[in-house]
Design an enzyme around this catalytic site. Structure first.
Site, PDB file in Angstrom:
ATOM      1  N   GLY A  61      67.834  84.562  12.801  1.00 61.14           N
ATOM      2  CA  GLY A  61      68.957  84.399  11.636  1.00 61.14           C
ATOM      3  C   GLY A  61      70.155  83.758  12.353  1.00 61.14           C
ATOM      4  N   CYS A  88      64.802  86.108  18.656  1.00 54.80           N
ATOM      5  CA  CYS A  88      66.309  85.482  18.650  1.00 54.80           C
ATOM      6  C   CYS A  88      67.060  86.445  18.148  1.00 54.80           C
ATOM      7  CB  CYS A  88      66.003  84.271  17.630  1.00 54.80           C
ATOM      8  SG  CYS A  88      67.762  83.487  17.807  1.00 54.80           S
ATOM      9  N   TYR A  89      67.707  86.599  16.946  1.00 58.92           N
ATOM     10  CA  TYR A  89      68.583  87.382  16.295  1.00 58.92           C
ATOM     11  C   TYR A  89      67.875  88.929  16.261  1.00 58.92           C
ATOM     12  CZ  TYR A  89      71.810  89.921  13.627  1.00 58.92           C
ATOM     13  OH  TYR A  89      72.914  90.844  12.926  1.00 58.92           O
ATOM     14  N   HIS A 176      62.324  81.010  19.645  1.00 62.23           N
ATOM     15  CA  HIS A 176      61.825  80.928  18.123  1.00 62.23           C
ATOM     16  C   HIS A 176      60.393  80.573  18.798  1.00 62.23           C
ATOM     17  CE1 HIS A 176      64.828  81.304  15.492  1.00 62.23           C
ATOM     18  NE2 HIS A 176      65.847  80.803  16.431  1.00 62.23           N
ATOM     19  N   GLU A 178      57.805  80.789  16.942  1.00 60.45           N
ATOM     20  CA  GLU A 178      57.420  80.310  15.552  1.00 60.45           C
ATOM     21  C   GLU A 178      57.526  78.987  15.389  1.00 60.45           C
ATOM     22  OE1 GLU A 178      60.012  81.824  15.665  1.00 60.45           O
ATOM     23  OE2 GLU A 178      61.366  81.345  13.986  1.00 60.45           O
ATOM     24  N   ASP A 234      48.411  73.989  -7.016  1.00 65.16           N
ATOM     25  CA  ASP A 234      48.839  75.256  -7.394  1.00 65.16           C
ATOM     26  C   ASP A 234      47.875  75.797  -8.801  1.00 65.16           C
ATOM     27  OD1 ASP A 234      50.008  75.005  -5.138  1.00 65.16           O
ATOM     28  OD2 ASP A 234      52.090  75.348  -6.396  1.00 65.16           O
ATOM     29  N   LYS A 381      51.129  77.620   0.644  1.00 64.32           N
ATOM     30  CA  LYS A 381      50.464  76.629   0.253  1.00 64.32           C
ATOM     31  C   LYS A 381      49.124  75.939   0.787  1.00 64.32           C
ATOM     32  CE  LYS A 381      51.353  72.737  -2.622  1.00 64.32           C
ATOM     33  NZ  LYS A 381      51.802  72.766  -3.743  1.00 64.32           N
TER      34      LYS A 381
END
Ligand code: XMP
Length: 526
Positions: A61, A88-89, A176, A178, A234, A381
């Site tokens: 964050g 991280c944070y 990070h 990710e 969608d 998605k």
């Protein structure tokens, strides 16, 4: 689907200290085939634990743990015997909560950094190289790990860049994992999930299909539902899923506003119906939309007009559906293709009716007397695409790139007229054809083709002077449309598109390429 219900077995909860990171982490966990959901960082720890998560991930964050008012975390989260991974944070919170030292060093480290792994066989790092590129963004650094932890990696600037405690199943990394730029990030995350937390990679979207079909049946019972189809992925997948659940007690409405691309209406009318057997009502409202848009050039005004007309047409169609079969069960439900990011961004999974209105021409009025059916609320998605595939929808629909609700109406800079729409439709079809032929569809997020209807430039064709319009190609790559970069398309593909458009589309004598990222540009021109 309230956030207070117990989580499915094997749910990883991602505590959100900064939305973009948390969403990405949740997606990566699911890519590792473990189900995950996001909870806001303001959720009391007792509530998080009450959901009996199989593991917890603390996201990164923007804050510093030293900032007054920075989000905090009660220490109990680390004492419940649930495996925790801080990033991280989240890593710094973990370090400070458990008695380690985090210094506000002022030594900022942003971007790509080399990480040195000091314990190559550790739970997180096994099988990964001793030196690896990771993505950092922080101003604080952990200088001493809490008691019980083994330091397993460092960088030139940060002495403690990763720590692990196998006994308590607590892990953390300063970077990070990710993001794409962290080369072994997915592997480290999977190591946490499988080795650290002992989870199995068993989650699939087919489970979701079955689960949602059962839920929709239970929710709708023997009553009826309607669904607005936009031609997008969608709404198509949501409709197909609900159709599986309740058959022809679902009626779909497709409003053709005349601002669609070439072949799109036919795709819905024929291919979608053929694949699903869905009951479809098509309303050709192009005259009405064009009349309403006459003389309007301002983009926001166009959006408002299109949105307003859409609602009117939809309501009329709905009244007709009800009138056509008055003896039948009431039409009480409205199917929406709301996705997980919409749920998270609008305050998170509390189950309250949240009709997509932002950015969406399908944004229906809040006073609609309907209960919502949202079978895709849990999905990202790419997962929706997988579900679409499982439901047997045509590839052309499932793999469609995003297309804005107001359609080509916001891709004509200037007034929208039928002639201009025809011209843009041709240019757009050529660009799409060539991109598909070059095998580039999966590489680009979307490629708007924009007609600069109020601009003319001099050209020469055959022996004559021309004074035509330019079209802009706007190919972008992106993960979520929040940010984007312009796609570096091969010159020969661009050349073919340009040659064909200027040869085949009357009144267009120039093709230009948009080389602006987002920010500062947006993806669409209007
Ligand atoms: P921008 O232009 O804001 O677009 O960078 C981000 C994404 O949203 C789509 N977009 C829209 N979608 N109604 C929609 O349903 C709209 O008014 C609208 N405007 C932009 C755009 O195509 C891109 O995918």
């Amino acid at each position: 689907m309230s956030s207070a219900t117990p989580a499915d077995p094997q749910t990883v909860l991602v505590v959100d200290f900064g939305a973009q990171y948390a969403q990405l982490i949740a997606r990566r966990v699911r890519e590792a085939r473990v189900y995950s959901e996001i909870v806001p960082s303001t959720t009391p720890v007792a509530e998080i634990l009450a959901r009996r998560p199989a593991a917890i991930i603390l996201s990164g964050g923007p804050s510093s743990v030293y900032e007054p008012g920075a989000p905090t975390l009660e220490r109990e989260i680390f004492e419940a015997g649930v495996p925790v991974f801080g990033m991280c944070y989240g890593f710094q919170l973990m370090a400070t909560a458990l008695g380690g030292t985090v210094d506000n060093t002022g030594a900022r480290e942003y971007g790509r950094t080399e990480l040195t792994v000091s314990r190559p066989g550790s739970t997180l790092f096994e099988g990964t190289p001793a030196e690896q590129s990771v993505w950092m963004s922080h101003g604080d650094a952990c200088s001493a790990a809490p008691e019980g932890f083994v330091v397993t990696a460092s960088t030139d600037v940060v002495p403690v860049a990763a720590f692990e405690d196998d006994a308590r199943r607590l892990y953390g990394v300063q970077y990070h994992p990710e993001v794409m730029h962290t080369v072994h990030g997915q592997q480290i995350l999977e190591h946490f999930l499988y080795r650290g937390a002992g989870l199995e990679p068993t989650w699939t979207t087919s489970g979701v299909v079955e689960e949602q079909i059962a839920l929709v049946r239970a929710q709708v019972g023997d009553r009826r539902a309607i669904c607005g189809l936009s031609g997008g992925v969608d709404s198509a997948v949501a409709a197909a899923l609900v159709q599986r659940a309740i058959g022809d007690r679902l009626t779909c409405v497709y409003v053709d506003h005349g601002l669609m691309r070439k072949g799109e209406t036919e795709q819905v009318e024929k291919d979608f119906v053929a694949a699903t057997g869905v009951k479809l009502k098509v309303v050709d409202a192009s005259e009405r939309f064009l009349a309403a848009l006459e003389g309007v050039s301002d983009p926001e005004q166009k959006r408002k007009i299109i949105g307003r007309e859409f609602i009117r047409v939809f309501e009329q169609a709905q009244a007709e559906i009800i009138a056509e079969a008055p003896g039948d069960q009431p039409v009480e439900f409205l199917v929406q293709g709301t996705l997980y990011p919409d749920v998270v961004e609008s305050g998170g999974g509390t189950g309250t009716a949240n009709i997509k209105s932002h950015h969406n021409v399908g944004g229906l009025p809040e006073d609609l007397q309907f209960q919502l059916v949202e079978p895709l609320r849990k999905l990202f998605k790419d997962e929706v695409r997988m579900v679409g595939q499982e439901l047997g929808l045509p590839e052309e629909i499932v793999q469609r790139q995003p297309f804005p609700g107001p359609g080509l109406g916001i891709r004509i800079v200037g007034e929208v007229t039928r002639e201009r729409l025809d011209l843009l439709r041709e240019a757009d079809a050529i660009a799409r054809e060539e991109l598909t032929a070059a095998g580039l569809d999966r590489e680009i997020w979307q490629c708007p083709v924009v007609l600069l209807a109020d601009v003319r430039s001099v050209g020469v064709q055959g022996d004559g002077r021309t004074y035509g319009h330019p079209v802009v190609l706007r190919p972008v790559s992106s993960e979520d449309a929040m940010t984007a970069d312009w796609s570096r398309l091969p010159y020969d593909v661009l050349a073919r598109i340009s040659t064909r458009i200027t040869n085949e589309v009357k009144d267009v004598n120039r093709v230009v390429l948009d080389v602006t990222s987002k920010p500062p540009g947006t993806i669409e021109w209007e």
